[in-house]
Design a protein around this motif. Sequence first.
Motif, PDB file in Angstrom:
ATOM      1  N   ARG A 337       0.829  -1.214   0.000  1.00 54.96           N
ATOM      2  CA  ARG A 337       0.000   0.000   0.000  1.00 54.96           C
ATOM      3  C   ARG A 337       0.860   1.260   0.000  1.00 54.96           C
ATOM      4  NH1 ARG A 337      -3.117  -3.194   3.825  1.00 54.96           N
ATOM      5  NH2 ARG A 337      -2.146  -2.064   5.550  1.00 54.96           N
ATOM      6  N   GLN A 560      -5.525  -3.823  -2.292  1.00 53.59           N
ATOM      7  CA  GLN A 560      -5.930  -2.822  -3.272  1.00 53.59           C
ATOM      8  C   GLN A 560      -6.412  -1.523  -2.634  1.00 53.59           C
ATOM      9  OE1 GLN A 560      -5.755  -3.059  -6.732  1.00 53.59           O
ATOM     10  NE2 GLN A 560      -4.526  -4.853  -6.257  1.00 53.59           N
ATOM     11  N   TRP A 562      -9.074  -1.192  -0.477  1.00 54.14           N
ATOM     12  CA  TRP A 562     -10.472  -1.213  -0.072  1.00 54.14           C
ATOM     13  C   TRP A 562     -10.563  -1.652   1.383  1.00 54.14           C
ATOM     14  CZ3 TRP A 562     -14.585  -0.404  -3.693  1.00 54.14           C
ATOM     15  CH2 TRP A 562     -14.182  -0.285  -5.025  1.00 54.14           C
ATOM     16  N   LEU A 571     -13.590   2.306  -1.046  1.00 56.54           N
ATOM     17  CA  LEU A 571     -12.296   2.800  -1.509  1.00 56.54           C
ATOM     18  C   LEU A 571     -12.342   4.323  -1.459  1.00 56.54           C
ATOM     19  CD1 LEU A 571      -9.499   2.270  -2.810  1.00 56.54           C
ATOM     20  CD2 LEU A 571     -10.622   2.430  -5.040  1.00 56.54           C
ATOM     21  N   THR A 577     -15.354   8.799  -3.284  1.00 59.37           N
ATOM     22  CA  THR A 577     -15.327   7.525  -2.568  1.00 59.37           C
ATOM     23  C   THR A 577     -16.182   6.536  -3.337  1.00 59.37           C
ATOM     24  OG1 THR A 577     -15.064   8.636  -0.431  1.00 59.37           O
ATOM     25  CG2 THR A 577     -15.825   6.358  -0.389  1.00 59.37           C
ATOM     26  N   ILE A 622     -10.933   2.982 -10.853  1.00 52.15           N
ATOM     27  CA  ILE A 622     -11.732   2.486  -9.730  1.00 52.15           C
ATOM     28  C   ILE A 622     -12.511   1.245 -10.158  1.00 52.15           C
ATOM     29  CG2 ILE A 622     -13.680   3.008  -8.209  1.00 52.15           C
ATOM     30  CD1 ILE A 622     -12.726   5.920  -8.211  1.00 52.15           C
ATOM     31  N   SER A 625     -10.246  -1.707 -10.486  1.00 51.10           N
ATOM     32  CA  SER A 625      -9.946  -2.305  -9.183  1.00 51.10           C
ATOM     33  C   SER A 625     -11.106  -3.177  -8.714  1.00 51.10           C
ATOM     34  CB  SER A 625      -9.653  -1.206  -8.155  1.00 51.10           C
ATOM     35  OG  SER A 625      -9.356  -1.756  -6.894  1.00 51.10           O
TER      36      SER A 625
END
Length: 763
Positions: A337, A560, A562, A571, A577, A622, A625
């Motif tokens: 991360r 990822q 989340w 996320l 968001t 997004i 992901s």
Amino acid sequence: MDGLSPHAAQLHAAMVGPPPDLDGAGGAWAACARLTPLELGALLPTAHRTLADEGAGEQARRVAREVTWAKPQPSFTTATLADFYDALAESPKPTDVCYAAGALLRCAESWNQPALMAPAATLVRAAAVVRGDHIADAALAVAAVAGPTAETELVAGLRVAYEDSPLRLAELEVLLATGPGDRAWLAEDRRYGRMPGTWPPLTDRLAEHTAAAPFAELAHRTLRTAASHLAALHAGHLPYAADKAFTPPDADTLRWAARLALQRDEPWAGTILATLLPQLSVAPGPARTLPSQSACIGIAQAVEAYPTPESIAALREARRVVRHAGVSKKLDRILHRAERNLSRRPEVAARLPDLGYGPDATLRLSCGPYTAVLTTVDEPTLTWERADGRPVRSLPAAARRDHAEEVTAARDVLRKTRDQRRTLTRGLEGGYLEATVYRFDRWRDTLATHPVARGAARRLIWEIEHAPGEWRAALPAAGSPDRTTPAPSAAVRLWHPARATDAERRLWRDRITDLRLRQPFRQAFREHYVPEETGDAATTAMFHGHWVRIEAVLGLATRQGWHIEEDGLCLRLPEVTAYLGISGKLYPGAGGWAEAQNVHFARTEGDPQPLTAIDPVRRSEILRSADLLVSAASFAWCDTHTPTRADTHSDSHPHDRESLQILNRLYGLPLGRTARLRRAALQRILAPHISSGRVALGNRHVHLDGYAIHLATGRVTRDGDPVDISLPEGRSARPLPFLPYDEKLLERIVRTAEELMARHVSG
């Protein structure tokens, strides 16, 4: 109350009198979701009074709980802040001081300190009975409002509580010289995961907040002291006991000091952390313990929040030397991360530590009669030469024996170079979510011509803004026909397929394939997503109906970025968001099957964010992901067992019938973006076989010699029956044709196709 909207007035009436009808249109929860920050700040005093009133009705208490759990960020005026303090002080609990400190930062007007002093003193005295660090920080902030008497009583108790925590005591002395605002920001910075009833963190404002000058010096002194203590511990000058090097308060102070130093990008931070983090991660002897697990993880989390290339290098070294299995896994997740978060700081992301490479991207190190030659033109490599310059296929054993230190040093430089390249690559890729844009002169100096970075930068497609709105794409590795030199202040960004036309995407994919370029990450062949919903829609049903394995979803979601929020995954990014709904109970350790729901987008304050108003690249990333979570969790379970028709009638496999039904349903779904992109790559990879008629590409399968290979799972069937294909591994594996990007499933499909064709020829 005056000035409230109808739904806010209904909520207030439900808490103080006969309940109005709130059952329609979603009830109290829907009404709370529509509250503005100021309305929520005005209702919170009434909500806390209602919850403290034992005689309040159940309906009133239920509405009050909904108000305290509302998602919007509250905002207070001078009057509502004073009313909020009074409400908390009427029935104070030790944790109420945390709300009081947070309210100071969320007040849009100046405070009326005389009106706050008496309730603030009551809250501080109630908090004094608890010795939690997060409560103590909040209590110190509120004590500055309560006046000298309450502050003196609180500080006296804290000095006794922290008598064995010298770092925390030093921090306390500095805090006493600051005002309530600085103390409240410190308490906000020390908040951990959000729980029901707590307010959303002030992440953006916290990142912009400039700490008082004494705090920066305190952070430097704190980290230096900790490093000296650990050095003495590892040198044997102090006795070692597992997890006893720092008390919990001192470990928390270390975490705060590291966060502050990295947030300010202090020039000394990387040097100290390069020593501190590895020494925190390993015992002086062979034991699989740590001097302080809490301090190690706390500082690692600081690196995750405010990463720099130097701090990530220190974190990676800590991960390399750690022996504790549980901490090793935690550092793996944090490191992943942190590398992604580096893209949020483009001003420092490309600042790679100097390893000694020359302008030609080459470094030569003498190892006795041999020379280690390290190059970073494409991928970092290490080769060996004799003194006369002749290459050596492998280093002789005598050189490894007689010059072990020099050989180890050369290999260590290679490892650090690869680590730097990996950090840079992940940071660049993460820039898609952050909409990162570089100045041309900085991009040229830190990426395009940097000895370590340029090997990756030259294989990526870049867009340069030559005039306002006029972006031109270029691939440095292919040479640029455009000889125009951009202005130093011109904007540079990574090319993304979501901003390109179909023709442009095909052009760049063909170019990458023709040049046989292996890009550092998937760019030309990157999935892109355009939702079908239009207008003001803030939700897309793109992944609705896909069955996923919850264990796989949660494991990948953490990496990822989340996190679990209610019955779904969240996320959080600057300004937007995303929420991915999952039709199942989510909690750490949850398992079983669940159905993916819609993806919903919201602004930071909680209002719906129309899909069309989001930057196309950010929106696409997004959704990419989310697709990764859904795709991996849909098919990862198949790796352990391929059900056959016989299995469905066997009592020894109680879940095979259900698994086969779900698999059949997944087979019938349209291919996702990832699988469609895989199909486009296979069309280029298998082009000679397709043109000869040996291989055919269907909508969902690769067909050859009566076999069908599914593009989304890699499973092989013949006449509908599953076929088990054993692929040679290691040296016996067949050489692969050029693959335009790295993906295990793409490689597996190609290997399977090559194996089936080879079997047919040999048969």
